[in-house]
Design an enzyme around this catalytic site. Structure first.
Site, PDB file in Angstrom:
ATOM      1  CG  ASP A  64      -9.250   0.417   5.317  1.00  0.00           C
ATOM      2  OD1 ASP A  64      -9.183   0.082   4.125  1.00  0.00           O
ATOM      3  OD2 ASP A  64      -8.424   0.073   6.176  1.00  0.00           O
ATOM      4  CE  LYS A 112      -3.731  -2.484   2.267  1.00  0.00           C
ATOM      5  NZ  LYS A 112      -4.299  -2.972   3.529  1.00  0.00           N
ATOM      6  CD  GLN A 169      -2.990  -4.478   6.881  1.00  0.00           C
ATOM      7  OE1 GLN A 169      -2.926  -3.514   6.119  1.00  0.00           O
ATOM      8  NE2 GLN A 169      -3.675  -5.570   6.570  1.00  0.00           N
TER       9      GLN A 169
END
Ligand code: NAP
Length: 293
Positions: free
Chosen positions: A120, A53, A97
């Protein structure tokens, strides 16, 4: 019959190209879209996702900020890092994460993320707004799946869509998006309590596998001509590989490609789309911050 391959890598590249002029326009206003990433612990898969990412961000001229905490970090320490990202004007998007260590409540950490920076799309506010079709950040993997299906020109209206998996980050949001009027599929969601999984999957015009079980979907579980989207990313032991493992999806690719009309590969299908939709949301967050200034 051999299915058409739905190339997530190619589609991801074209979406990323479309972000370049938007990033340039932001830079002309002295704004560099910034993604802050928090990684807790040393899980090898998480480390590799985070570095992919960050690399993708840098390739597009965006900024990434990484904070690592040890696996024994407390919930309070993790929340405090999230709050520092919330108040940092250089940070437009925040990614924590997952999974987090077992002693930490993922819900509490996610709820600490400012909805304006929740690229997200995991906060209750964004998920709620997605439900009622108000502007929000869509969760990246479901958003990537929808883009793949739409770009492939798959007929969704009135189609039977079967989703195998009901996690908060993949299966559930996908079920909501697939029932939107603009997509208009009839959705069945399967899970570990489902009796006779194959009975459902065989009725699917669109079959989305997101169970996290390697090669769960076999050739005889798929309707001829169906569109099969494989979200699964699983490490399976493989003595023929130098590293001792290989990646497998939730679909038995070799068997299913002979039955399906179209299919995503693993790797190279949903994975690159997930990262791209994260960049997409971060650019959008930076644009919204420019409007608020
Ligand atoms: P998860 O939280 O473990 O959820 C798995 C879901 O599948 C659960 O709802 C579970 O049912 C259901 N399930 C498990 N075994 C099943 C079976 N035999 N039959 C029917 N349903 C079954 O997983 P996740 O986070 O959603 O991820 C799913 C997979 O996608 C994983 O392989 C993950 O690595 C991958 N993934 C890929 C990307 C990408 O970018 N490509 C992104 C995210 C996730 P219950 O609810 O009853 O337990």
């Amino acid at each position: 019959m051999s299915a058409t391959l739905l190339d997530g890598k190619k589609l991801a590249e074209s979406i990323r190209k479309g972000l370049v002029p938007r990033i340039e326009a932001l830079k002309n206003k002295a704004i560099i879209p910034g993604l802050a990433v928090l990684l807790v612990g040393e899980d090898p898969a998480s480390i590799s996702y985070v570095s992919a990412k960050e690399k993708a961000c840098e390739e597009l001229g965006m900024k990434s900020f990484e904070k690592r905490l040890p696996a024994n970090a407390s919930e309070a320490e993790i929340v405090s890092v999230v709050k520092s990202f919330n108040s940092d004007p250089k940070v437009h998007g925040i990614l924590v994460q997952l999974p987090l260590p077992k002693n930490v409540s993922e819900t509490k950490v996610i709820e600490a993320i400012s909805p304006e920076k929740d690229v997200d799309g995991f906060t209750p506010e964004n998920l709620g707004r997605m439900m009622i079709e108000e502007p929000c950040y869509l969760p990246c993997t479901p958003h990537g799946v929808i883009k793949l299906i739409e770009t492939a020109g798959v007929h969704t209206k009135g189609a039977n869509a079967v989703i195998v998996g009901r996690s908060n980050i993949v299966g559930k949001p996908l079920s909501v998006l697939m029932t939107r009027k603009s997509i208009n599929s009839t959705v069945t969601v399967c899970h570990t309590g489902t009796k006779n999984l194959a009975e459902h999957t065989k009725r699917a015009d669109i079959l989305i596998a997101c169970a996290g079980v390697p090669e769960l979907i076999k050739g005889d579980m798929v309707k001829p001509g169906a569109c099969v989207i494989d979200v699964g990313v699983n490490r399976v032991t493989d003595a023929t590989k130098a590293k001792g493992w290989r990646l497998a999806g939730d679909v038995d690719f070799n068997a299913v490609k002979e039955v399906a009309g179209s299919i995503t590969p693993v790797p190279g299908g949903v994975g690159p789309m997930t990262i791209t939709m994260l960049l997409f949301n971060t650019v959008e967050a930076a644009e919204r911050s420019a409007v608020r200034k």
